[in-house]
Motif scaffolding. Sequence first.
Motif, short mmCIF file in Angstrom:
data_model
loop_
_atom_site.label_atom_id
_atom_site.label_comp_id
_atom_site.label_asym_id
_atom_site.label_seq_id
_atom_site.Cartn_x
_atom_site.Cartn_y
_atom_site.Cartn_z
N THR A 25 32.78 54.80 51.05
CA THR A 25 31.61 54.84 52.00
C THR A 25 31.56 55.77 52.99
O THR A 25 30.93 56.60 53.18
CB THR A 25 31.33 53.49 52.80
OG1 THR A 25 31.28 52.35 51.79
CG2 THR A 25 30.39 53.39 53.77
N ALA A 26 33.10 55.94 53.56
CA ALA A 26 33.26 57.12 54.43
C ALA A 26 33.00 58.59 53.76
O ALA A 26 32.36 59.43 54.33
CB ALA A 26 34.63 56.78 55.01
N LEU A 27 33.56 58.51 52.79
CA LEU A 27 33.71 59.95 51.93
C LEU A 27 32.24 60.24 51.71
O LEU A 27 31.64 61.52 52.12
CB LEU A 27 34.13 59.66 50.64
CG LEU A 27 34.06 61.24 49.52
CD1 LEU A 27 34.70 62.08 50.29
CD2 LEU A 27 34.74 60.82 48.24
N PHE A 28 31.16 59.49 51.34
CA PHE A 28 29.85 59.85 51.04
C PHE A 28 29.05 60.05 52.23
O PHE A 28 28.57 61.06 52.31
CB PHE A 28 29.19 58.48 50.25
CG PHE A 28 29.56 58.49 48.65
CD1 PHE A 28 30.70 59.06 48.43
CD2 PHE A 28 28.98 57.52 47.93
CE1 PHE A 28 30.98 59.04 46.87
CE2 PHE A 28 29.30 57.47 46.56
CZ PHE A 28 30.20 58.16 46.14
N ALA A 29 29.51 59.48 53.24
CA ALA A 29 28.81 59.91 54.67
C ALA A 29 29.48 61.00 55.00
O ALA A 29 28.49 62.01 55.49
CB ALA A 29 29.02 58.51 55.51
N TRP A 30 30.89 61.55 54.95
CA TRP A 30 31.12 62.61 55.33
C TRP A 30 30.56 63.77 54.56
O TRP A 30 30.26 64.71 54.96
CB TRP A 30 32.57 62.66 55.01
CG TRP A 30 33.34 63.92 55.50
CD1 TRP A 30 34.08 64.07 56.55
CD2 TRP A 30 33.87 64.92 54.72
NE1 TRP A 30 34.70 65.19 56.83
CE2 TRP A 30 34.59 65.77 55.68
CE3 TRP A 30 33.74 65.45 53.33
CZ2 TRP A 30 35.06 67.00 54.94
CZ3 TRP A 30 34.21 66.44 52.96
CH2 TRP A 30 34.82 67.32 53.78
N ILE A 61 42.31 55.43 61.37
CA ILE A 61 42.23 56.75 61.63
C ILE A 61 42.91 57.43 60.86
O ILE A 61 42.95 58.65 60.22
CB ILE A 61 42.47 56.92 63.32
CG1 ILE A 61 41.27 56.31 64.11
CG2 ILE A 61 42.72 58.34 63.52
CD1 ILE A 61 41.61 56.38 65.36
N ASP A 62 44.38 57.06 60.40
CA ASP A 62 45.26 57.42 59.67
C ASP A 62 44.84 57.86 58.04
O ASP A 62 44.84 58.78 57.58
CB ASP A 62 46.64 56.64 59.57
CG ASP A 62 47.34 56.57 60.93
OD1 ASP A 62 46.78 57.45 61.98
OD2 ASP A 62 48.08 55.87 60.97
N LYS A 70 38.02 64.15 58.53
CA LYS A 70 37.96 64.16 59.87
C LYS A 70 36.76 64.03 60.73
O LYS A 70 35.52 64.61 60.59
CB LYS A 70 38.54 65.50 60.65
CG LYS A 70 39.97 65.51 59.91
CD LYS A 70 40.81 66.03 61.01
CE LYS A 70 42.36 65.98 60.85
NZ LYS A 70 42.70 66.97 59.81
N PRO A 71 36.42 62.94 61.68
CA PRO A 71 35.14 62.74 62.11
C PRO A 71 34.91 63.92 63.37
O PRO A 71 35.95 64.37 63.69
CB PRO A 71 35.46 61.56 62.86
CG PRO A 71 36.71 60.90 62.66
CD PRO A 71 37.54 61.76 61.92
#
Length: 463
Positions: A25-30, A61-62, A70-71
């Motif tokens: 999910t994080a990757l797609f949003a990024w 975060i890690d 990175k946000p």
Amino acid sequence: MTDKPVRTRFAPSPTGYLHVGGIRTALFAWLVAKQAGGQFILRIEDTDRSRHVEESEQHIIDSLNWLGLKPHKGPVRQSERLEIYKEWAQKLVDSGRAYADVSSPEDLNRLRDSAKGAHKPFLFREHRPSETPPWEPGMPLRFKSEPKNYSWQDEVMGELHAGPESVDDFILIKSDSFPTYNFAHIIDDHLMGITHVIRSQEFLPSVPKFLNLYEALEIERPKLATLPYVLGPDGNKKLSKRDGAKDILDYKKEGYLPEALISFLATLGWNDGTEQEIYAIDELIKKFSLARVQRSGARFDDKRLEWVDGHFIREMPLDELYKLAEPFWPDQAKESDERFRKDVLGLVQERLKFLAELRDLTWFFFRDPTDEEILGQLAKAESVHLSTVIESLQQSDFSYDDIKDRLNDLLQSLNTKPAVLFSEIRGATTGAKISPELFSSLSVLGKDKVLARLQRASKLLGT
Ligand code: GLU
């Protein structure tokens, strides 16, 4: 809405570690943010105090850092924004769209049970009290819904519809003064200028409720994109810890390459219309699109991950791989020099699937096998050729070609097969079940070691 700068967010609840589903999910949003030159925000949704795990935030975060996601901003913590939610809740109270909930857990259970008995879905709004006391801190606050039909566009799922039974009164603020996810995320997405809400399928049934709340708050809703579940290896149900949903940082410990994880995760439910499975990050940034995310669940297959990782390992320049391999050598490797270790790494680069395999694949280059280890590999073979092998290799210059020619000649003169002769030599010189290609392994091990080990094995076997 379209001319706003693209902004996406990853909004995990800090309740444990991140696994494949969450990080995808994080990757797609990024990717959506990166592609548009927009921003990607990390928001920690820590309003459920009973499920809060202290180390979880750092862990998240890690994990993001390791994968290079990175946000631009964050972590923003919801627990530090309680005043903001209170203000927005008050707006709803003032406009008559929220009310203090004075029902007890027993009341709720009774209502639920009677709905069940009548085979009807339980809807709180059907029991909404006609009069409620003014809302005060410590009292739960409930949304006053306005049931209706909804149709909306989901960036992945396409056009979706829901009837009024999907809209109900729900808790906005709990008795501990913390907001619910259902309320807080709507406010935050609005205030943070989020243009695309990209999240897992588990929230889909709640979307009509959210649509009702957007209307009551008179705020524009962002685009919504629902990602289907990552499924377990059998393809039937959501991936769980039981079927290998590991902590993402475990892959780091096992020596997977972050770029391989990224390529693997991207193709877990997305493709560019081809069969391509290996993507560099820059290519993903160019090609990714929510519209091409598949609507059904994507099956998690750790063998495919190993294959993808092996691919990235093979493609990597040896010097670079050598640096990454540093923590993964067998203990004794420290005593040998860099040149030798690089030669050994070069031998196994072809077959390494992840760097933690280095130990098992290379230990015999750095220490002699024990008697048991040698016998363990030779017991089954009819080890009758060792003295002839020794005689021949004594004459060798130990270049790859010379070893190859000599051993191939021996196949002829001894009238035997590679499966017999070469396993015997492999067992005697490595004591290992698996080892890299034989001729190059012998060449890298070197004449002295090879002959000494062959002689020792020959003695052990009494040949
Ligand atoms: N806190 C939710 C979760 O951890 C986030 C859902 C969302 O992205 O809106 O699943």
